[in-house]
Structure formats: structure tokens, C-alpha cells
Write a protein that holds these residues in place. Structure first.
Motif, PDB file in Angstrom:
ATOM      1  N   GLN A 260       0.832  -1.195   0.000  1.00  0.00           N
ATOM      2  CA  GLN A 260       0.000   0.000   0.000  1.00  0.00           C
ATOM      3  C   GLN A 260       0.870   1.251   0.000  1.00  0.00           C
ATOM      4  O   GLN A 260       1.787   1.396   0.813  1.00  0.00           O
ATOM      5  N   GLN A 261       0.594   2.163  -0.916  1.00  0.00           N
ATOM      6  CA  GLN A 261       1.305   3.419  -0.972  1.00  0.00           C
ATOM      7  C   GLN A 261       0.642   4.435  -0.046  1.00  0.00           C
ATOM      8  O   GLN A 261      -0.558   4.355   0.224  1.00  0.00           O
ATOM      9  N   ASN A 262       1.435   5.390   0.449  1.00  0.00           N
ATOM     10  CA  ASN A 262       0.851   6.402   1.320  1.00  0.00           C
ATOM     11  C   ASN A 262      -0.101   7.293   0.534  1.00  0.00           C
ATOM     12  O   ASN A 262      -0.166   7.245  -0.699  1.00  0.00           O
ATOM     13  N   MET A 263      -0.848   8.107   1.241  1.00  0.00           N
ATOM     14  CA  MET A 263      -1.919   8.884   0.613  1.00  0.00           C
ATOM     15  C   MET A 263      -1.390   9.867  -0.427  1.00  0.00           C
ATOM     16  O   MET A 263      -2.041  10.127  -1.439  1.00  0.00           O
ATOM     17  N   GLN A 264      -0.209  10.412  -0.206  1.00  0.00           N
ATOM     18  CA  GLN A 264       0.359  11.364  -1.151  1.00  0.00           C
ATOM     19  C   GLN A 264       0.724  10.682  -2.466  1.00  0.00           C
ATOM     20  O   GLN A 264       0.396  11.171  -3.552  1.00  0.00           O
ATOM     21  N   THR A 265       1.399   9.528  -2.376  1.00  0.00           N
ATOM     22  CA  THR A 265       1.740   8.782  -3.590  1.00  0.00           C
ATOM     23  C   THR A 265       0.486   8.284  -4.290  1.00  0.00           C
ATOM     24  O   THR A 265       0.391   8.309  -5.526  1.00  0.00           O
TER      25      THR A 265
END
Length: 643
Positions: A260-265
């Protein structure tokens, strides 16, 4: 795809198993506290060991170890939306908790920890959680606690089968099957499951920036965070006599997920994708002979772990190990017994970032345990363990525990207990051998744990309950961290950490008319601070990262005839996420609702329908800084049992 086809054929071939897993509340007063593996309580007087109650365990059959434990106890986890989760018991690091399958600690030998999201509840019959140091019993790594995955010996005479189907929000699916077959002496048990989840939930992304229109948040959807797991657990058990058995278990696991990528990415690079896959083969066998005063056990096992990042086979991370465990136990009187044993392990690491000269490592532990009961009121235990590691010095770890029945009346009893235990953790292979940064001269992490507790039991005609209060103090020295060296990071014994707190556990079983119910709440106060560090930090004498000071869980279950209803909630306090006074996770509360109905509960064909609403209040929260978590969702399951 080929693996999926083979796995599907396995499920079809063994479509089947257990007796009914109805949500039935026990009428008995005493609550079972001993899990199948190890007879943990006997030689650990004064230690805090909790077993997940049957009601909560049955409701978590579609989930993983993190989901089970976080709803049962106020234990801290750092997690994303399902791919990765690590535990922190009493403020310790993820590698300070061992996860035991039989006599095997399944923690990664390279990372030193387990992914709690990848351990399925469905394959096991019970889970026990030990709080506090237990290296004198479990060996390296059990500084903060230990998790024990239990399998019950049913000694099936005939045939039982179970099929379980579950479907929920965000593409969540589980298909499981269990088969029990035997003649009372020989038993064949097959358990298999397949789980997947697309994790395409929506959330409010606070990283959107539109200064012209003053919009600083937008509704977003999580991308590329799917999960796919499958597992098979095979048991072959044979009973030579009432107290002489042979048990063989083989656990095969394939776990794959999109990181899972962070919200910004996720917002600015929605097509960015990383994958991680794990394969595990774990085999454990034990022969027990308990027919005489001198009892003995011969056991052995093997593990194989293989990890692949982004499908790059060149960056191989593999470990294999082989172990034996032998002990003799002697009950030389009705009040006293002792156990003497030895455990030997040979480990073969094969990692692309290690030197080719590393062939294998041997670990040999010798241990002694003693138990004594005085006047039917006081029990005492002593545990001694000395480990030996190739080219490495391991500390001696003793432990002393006491449990005293202070009061015993017709309707209540009071117990007082205490425990002192030394513990240690051998640095991981990555800590010592990773190039660059590994440090073969690292000292083992050392812990000292002090525990004091009391337990109040009460009972009556239509009610029973418990109140347990435990206070603890834990000192961990030579804590290993990776620090920046400019061009690369390197491992070093950096800091000293102190953790202290209070834990309260309550439960009440009662009956009102024809309604059976159980209610309870758990609370923990954990103050964990680094009191000394070689790295200059603003976080000295401040709460450690990802350790909430306050945590609590509450639950209530009611049963009327074939219907049952459960409401449970968990509260986690605010958490620091780094050594600065920013990026602090807000406190949050999660509420879950479950309802079930049992069809034909008295027949050989039993069906149970269960519905659940997760995160009923649609709380917006994070368990890891910058990573979105799903809001409200549902899960519906159907379980068929045939006997």
C-alpha cells in the motif's frame, strides 16, 4: 495461476470439516486459561497468559491475527490496510514478541518479526497471548511477550467436515474448508483457505492542494493495495495409548500483496505499484510419552521462508532451519515436578546482501524448569535457560514466579501473583550480516521484567466473572537501531528503554431469563520511554513511537435461542510516529457489530449465517502515519458443518 488451480483442487478434495462453531456461551464458572501447546501455566506461576475467548475467536475466523488480537486486547499495532502489520506488546519492538507454532518461532530470521496480517485465524483452534518476558521458556526474542497458535487434539472417530464462505466490502472474500477423519486412535485433519481483498476503499485525502479555490482535501480511492493469500495445514495424529501420542503438523503458506502506498503517492502516482510475496513451509512433529512418573517428549521441525520483492528473483531472501527439542519431565510428588531439556537449531541463510562465506549458524539451548505447590495455596516456579550461538555470547536467563490463593470463599476467590524474568534477543541476520550496515559485533538486547498481579473471581447461580489487575516494569538495554552513517545506514546497540504500566481485564457471564450474555472491558496504561540513547534526540524521556499510553477494548455478546448479537469496540490513544513532535496520530475508536443465526443446531447438518458491520461509526483514522484505512464495511459469512 498454476498454484491457484492446485490449491482449488485441494479444497474441493477435502471439502469439509469441524463440528459446529456456534456462538455458545459457557455455563461453567471457571474460564479456561491453558492453550494446547506447551502447558504454559504450570511452569510459569505469576505470568500473565490470556486465551482468546471462544465467542471472539469464532467471530474472527475470516480475519488475521492482528484483527483478532486488536479486538480482544488493547495491544498496539502499526498497520496499513491489510498487507502489513507489526505488534508492540507493552511498548516493545515487533521483534520482541515471538509467534509460536508448536515448538517453532515463525518470526523471520532476517527481519526478526512476523507480519500479523499474514497469519490466518481460520487455520487454528485457539490463540494464547503471553504478556511480559518469557525468554527463559521460549528462548530468544520473547522480551515483550509471546503468541501461541494452538491446535486441539480432537481424536475424531468418524468424519466431520466444514465449509466456510465469506464475502464483504472492498472485494473481501474467504473460502475455507476443514476435514477431520479418524477412528479414535488415528486422525487425519486437513485445513485449507483462500483469501483475497482488492482494498479499493474510498477515503478523504488531505494531501490535495488547490490554493486558488482553497481546497485542501479531496475524496480519493485507494489504488494497488490488493491482498491474496492461501494456506494449507495438514495434521497426522496417532494415539498409541491414553498418554502416548505422535503429532505431526505441516503448514504451507503463500502470501502476496501489493504494498500500500501512502496517501500522497496514491493521489499523485495512482498507477505506481510494488509487490511483495512470501512462501513458507513449516513442519513440526512431536512424540509424547506421559504414561509414567518420568515423562518425555521428542520433537523436531523444519522451516523454509522465501521472500520476493517486485518479482525480482535476483534479490533473493531465503532461510531454512532444522530443529530438535527433547525434554524429560518428572512428577516426583503430587506437589512438585521438574523438566530438563535441550533444543538445537541449525540455520542456513541465503540472502543476496550477505557474504557468501556465511554457511550456517547453530543455536543450542539448555533449560531447566521446576514447579512446586505448597499447602494447596501457593505455587512457585523456577525457569533457567542458557543459550549458545555460533561465535556469539548469549546471556543466562532465569525466571521466578509465584501465585498465592489469598482468599477462597463460597462465592469468590482472590489470587495474588508475581513474576521476575530476565530475557534476551539475538540480533537478526540482517542486523549482523547485511552488506552494507550489518554489524557482527552487536550485543544481544537484554530485558528485565517485573510483574505483580491480582485476580478476583466470583460466581453465583446465574452469573460469574473475573477481575484481573497487573502492574509491570520492563527494562530493555542495548536496544538495536539502524542509524545513518552518511552513505548508508548501519546497526548499533543504541538505546535503553523503560516501560511500565497497568493492565485491567474484566468479564462477566450472566443470564437474564432465556438470554445468556457476557460483557467485559480491558484497559491498559503503558508508559514507554527511551531513557538513554547514543543518538542525540528530542525524544529522550518521551513516549516511544507507535506506543499509545492508553488503550481499551469493550465487548458485549447476547444469545437467545439460535440468535446471537455482539458489539465490540476498541480505543487507541494518540501516538508519536517519529522522534520529532509532529506527525502525531490522533486517538481513535472503532466499533464493530456482529449478528448470527444457527440453523438446525441439533442435527448432523449445521448451518450458521453471520453478518458483521466493521467500523460502524465510519471513523477516519490511521494506524501508520500517512496511510489510509477503510471506513465502514460489511462482511457476510456462511458456515456449513457436517458430522
Amino acid at each position: 495461476m498454476r498454484r491457484f488451480v492446485v490449491f482449488g483442487l485441494l479444497i474441493i478434495a477435502c471439502s469439509a470439516p469441524t463440528g459446529a462453531q456456534q456462538l455458545l456461551l459457557a455455563d461453567t464458572i471457571q474460564l479456561e486459561e491453558i492453550i494446547s501447546y506447551g502447558k504454559l501455566q504450570k511452569y510459569q506461576s505469576g505470568a500473565k497468559i490470556e486465551k482468546i475467548a471462544n465467542a471472539g475467536f469464532n467471530l474472527a475466523q475470516d480475519g488475521n491475527l492482528e484483527q483478532l488480537l486488536s479486538r480482544a486486547f488493547p495491544v498496539s499495532f502499526k498497520a496499513d490496510a491489510g498487507g502489513l502489520s507489526t505488534i508492540r506488546i507493552r511498548g516493545t519492538a515487533p521483534g520482541h514478541t515471538s509467534v509460536n507454532f508448536g515448538g517453532i518461532d515463525i518470526n523471520s530470521l532476517t527481519l526478526g518479526q512476523s507480519n500479523m496480517s499474514s497469519v490466518p485465524v481460520y487455520l487454528f483452534d485457539e490463540v494464547g497471548l503471553q504478556f511480559g518476558s518469557s525468554s527463559s521458556v521460549n528462548g530468544s526474542g520473547s522480551i515483550g511477550g509471546a503468541i501461541h497458535l494452538g491446535l486441539k487434539n480432537n481424536w475424531t472417530d468418524g468424519f466431520k467436515t466444514q465449509i466456510r464462505l465469506a464475502n464483504g466490502s472492498f472485494g473481501e472474500q474467504l473460502y475455507g474448508a476443514k476435514l477431520f477423519r479418524g477412528n479414535g486412535k488415528f486422525e487425519w485433519v486437513t485445513r485449507a483457505y483462500y483469501y483475497r481483498k482488492t482494498n479499493d476503499f474510498t477515503f478523504v485525502n488531505p494531501y490535495y492542494r488547490d490554493f486558488e479555490n482553497k481546497i485542501f482535501a479531496i475524496k480519493d480511492r485507494q489504488h494497488n493495495s490488493g491482498i491474496e493469500r492461501m494456506g494449507l495445514l495438514q495434521e497426522l495424529n496417532y494415539k498409541f495409548a491414553e498418554n502416548e501420542v505422535l503429532l505431526v503438523r505441516a503448514w504451507l503458506e503463500n502470501s502476496g500483496y501489493d504494498i500500500q502506498q501512502n496517501m500522497q503517492t496514491n493521489l499523485y502516482q495512482p498507477k505506481y505499484k510494488e509487490t511483495y510475496k512470501d512462501d513458507h513451509v513449516r513442519v513440526w512433529a512431536e512424540y509424547k510419552n506421559q504414561k509414567r512418573a518420568f515423562k518425555y517428549q521428542l520433537a523436531g521441525g523444519s522451516l523454509f521462508d522465501n521472500s520476493v520483492f517486485n518479482g525480482n528473483a535476483a534479490d533473493y531472501i531465503q532461510t531454512s532451519s532444522y530443529l530438535t527439542d527433547v525434554f524429560v519431565e518428572h512428577d516426583y510428588s503430587k506437589e512438585a515436578s521438574y523438566k530438563i531439556g535441550a533444543k538445537a537449531t541449525r540455520i542456513y541463510p541465503r540472502v543476496y546482501a550477505y557474504s557468501k562465506s556465511i554457511g550456517f549458524e547453530d543455536r543450542v539451548d539448555f533449560y531447566f524448569s521446576y514447579y512446586h505447590r505448597f499447602f494447596n495455596k501457593l505455587t512457585a516456579s523456577v525457569n533457567l535457560r542458557q543459550g549458545n550461538v555460533t561465535n556469539y555470547k548469549v546471556p543466562f536467563t532465569p525466571a521466578l514466579g509465584l501465585n498465592f490463593l489469598a482468599l477462597s470463599k463460597q462465592s469468590y476467590s482472590v489470587n495474588v501473583s508475581g513474576n521476575i524474568a530476565k530475557s534476551y534477543r539475538v540480533p537478526t541476520f540482517n542486523d549482523r550480516f547485511w552488506i552494507p550496515g550489518g554489524n557482527p559485533r552487536l550485543k544481544p538486547e537484554k530485558g528485565m521484567n517485573y510483574e505483580l498481579g491480582t485476580k478476583f473471581n466470583f460466581w453465583g447461580e446465574n452469573h460469574s466473572g473475573n477481575l484481573k489487575i497487573n502492574a509491570f516494569y520492563l527494562n530493555i538495554d542495548d536496544w538495536i537501531l539502524w542509524k545513518s552513517g552518511g552513505n548508508f545506514w548501519y546497526a548499533e546497540n543504541i538505546q535503553k528503554v523503560e516501560s511500565k504500566g497497568i493492565e485491567i481485564v474484566t468479564d462477566l457471564n450472566y443470564q437474564i431469563g432465556k438470554i445468556k450474555a457476557v460483557s467485559g472491558c480491558n484497559y491498559s496504561y503503558t508508559s514507554t520511554q527511551r531513557v538513554n540513547s547514543l543518538i542525540s534526540s528530542n525524544a529522550i524521556n518521551r513516549q516511544l513511537e507507535y506506543v499509545p499510553k492508553h488503550g481499551a477494548t469493550v465487548f458485549h455478546t447476547s444469545q437467545f435461542k439460535n440468535f446471537d448479537f455482539t458489539l465490540d469496540g476498541s480505543f487507541i490513544d494518540r501516538q508519536y510516529t517519529d522522534e520529532e513532535t509532529k506527525n502525531i496520530l490522533d486517538a481513535y475508536f472503532l466499533l464493530n457489530l456482529n449478528a448470527g443465526y444457527a440453523l438446525l443446531p441439533q442435527s448432523n447438518h449445521k448451518i450458521r449465517i453471520n453478518g458483521a458491520i466493521k467500523n460502524l461509526l465510519n471513523s477516519n483514522y490511521q494506524s501508520g502515519w500517512g496511510y489510509a484505512m477503510p471506513g465502514i464495511g460489511y462482511l457476510i459469512s456462511l458456515t456449513y458443518n457436517f458430522k
